[in-house]
Design a protein around this motif. Sequence first.
Motif, PDB file in Angstrom:
ATOM      1  N   GLY A   1       4.057 -34.419  11.723  1.00 57.55           N
ATOM      2  CA  GLY A   1       2.780 -33.737  11.538  1.00 57.55           C
ATOM      3  C   GLY A   1       1.563 -34.631  11.702  1.00 57.55           C
ATOM      4  O   GLY A   1       0.454 -34.139  11.916  1.00 57.55           O
ATOM      5  N   ARG A   2       1.739 -35.944  11.642  1.00 54.73           N
ATOM      6  CA  ARG A   2       0.613 -36.864  11.815  1.00 54.73           C
ATOM      7  C   ARG A   2       0.218 -37.033  13.277  1.00 54.73           C
ATOM      8  O   ARG A   2      -0.889 -37.478  13.563  1.00 54.73           O
ATOM      9  CB  ARG A   2       0.926 -38.220  11.191  1.00 54.73           C
ATOM     10  N   PHE A   3       1.122 -36.700  14.204  1.00 58.33           N
ATOM     11  CA  PHE A   3       0.751 -36.809  15.619  1.00 58.33           C
ATOM     12  C   PHE A   3       0.819 -35.471  16.355  1.00 58.33           C
ATOM     13  O   PHE A   3       0.329 -35.352  17.465  1.00 58.33           O
ATOM     14  CB  PHE A   3       1.578 -37.890  16.347  1.00 58.33           C
TER      15      PHE A   3
ATOM     16  N   GLU B   1       0.470 -28.463   6.581  1.00 58.54           N
ATOM     17  CA  GLU B   1       1.420 -29.543   6.814  1.00 58.54           C
ATOM     18  C   GLU B   1       2.482 -29.096   7.806  1.00 58.54           C
ATOM     19  O   GLU B   1       2.740 -27.906   7.971  1.00 58.54           O
ATOM     20  CB  GLU B   1       2.078 -29.997   5.511  1.00 58.54           C
TER      21      GLU B   1
ATOM     22  N   GLN C   1       0.054 -48.630  12.963  1.00 53.83           N
ATOM     23  CA  GLN C   1       0.891 -49.129  11.865  1.00 53.83           C
ATOM     24  C   GLN C   1       1.343 -50.562  12.087  1.00 53.83           C
ATOM     25  O   GLN C   1       1.863 -51.190  11.164  1.00 53.83           O
ATOM     26  CB  GLN C   1       2.131 -48.240  11.698  1.00 53.83           C
TER      27      GLN C   1
ATOM     28  N   ASP D   1       6.962 -38.321  10.004  1.00 54.79           N
ATOM     29  CA  ASP D   1       5.510 -38.174  10.174  1.00 54.79           C
ATOM     30  C   ASP D   1       5.142 -37.324  11.380  1.00 54.79           C
ATOM     31  O   ASP D   1       4.068 -37.491  11.965  1.00 54.79           O
ATOM     32  CB  ASP D   1       4.862 -39.559  10.307  1.00 54.79           C
TER      33      ASP D   1
ATOM     34  N   LEU E   1      -0.082 -43.684  16.896  1.00 52.40           N
ATOM     35  CA  LEU E   1       0.234 -43.783  15.468  1.00 52.40           C
ATOM     36  C   LEU E   1       1.060 -45.047  15.206  1.00 52.40           C
ATOM     37  O   LEU E   1       0.759 -45.798  14.263  1.00 52.40           O
ATOM     38  CB  LEU E   1       0.992 -42.546  14.995  1.00 52.40           C
TER      39      LEU E   1
ATOM     40  N   ARG F   1       0.242 -39.608  21.362  1.00 53.16           N
ATOM     41  CA  ARG F   1      -0.240 -39.607  19.975  1.00 53.16           C
ATOM     42  C   ARG F   1       0.742 -40.328  19.049  1.00 53.16           C
ATOM     43  O   ARG F   1       0.337 -41.016  18.115  1.00 53.16           O
ATOM     44  CB  ARG F   1      -0.516 -38.178  19.512  1.00 53.16           C
TER      45      ARG F   1
END
Length: 161
Positions: A32-34, A48, A160, A30, A156, A152
């Motif tokens: 790319g999510r942070f 992405e 979760q 993940d 994240l 970040r």
Amino acid sequence: MSTQAAGTAVKHAIMVEAPIAHAFKVFTEDFGRFKPAEHNLLGVQIAETIFEPRVGGYLYDRGIDGSECRWARVLAYEPPNRVLLSWNISPQWQIETDPDKTSEWEVRFTAETAHRTRVEIEHRNLERHGDGWDSVREGVDGDRGWPLYLQRFADLMARQA
């Protein structure tokens, strides 16, 4: 979060409330999510960010137009303890294609308890970038560099939990 900068290396660390295997999985799968969207060397918006989980794989951004920016190469991939990547970005913040002029960043995951993991980034060999290498150090060591990524990432992980 802890921080250390010395010469041609920069170190930052953070603790996350997660088992080591989960922390490693989220960091690599993940990324790319942070990763901040504004950290972009493409001429278009990033669609992405892809982390190829193998030695020889790449960490790269794919633009909304299909263009790609391969800004790191996986040099070691050892789940759940460590990943080592090249930093293929020059002091001019452009892609560096000469591997002799790239630095490397290692991410180590250490289980502090069964449900708490220390995540440490060491970005080293910055002098390999040649003239202007200190600007790379300042960038990755500054508030918009590894400290931001780690915070970040921790945010994240907390969402979760």
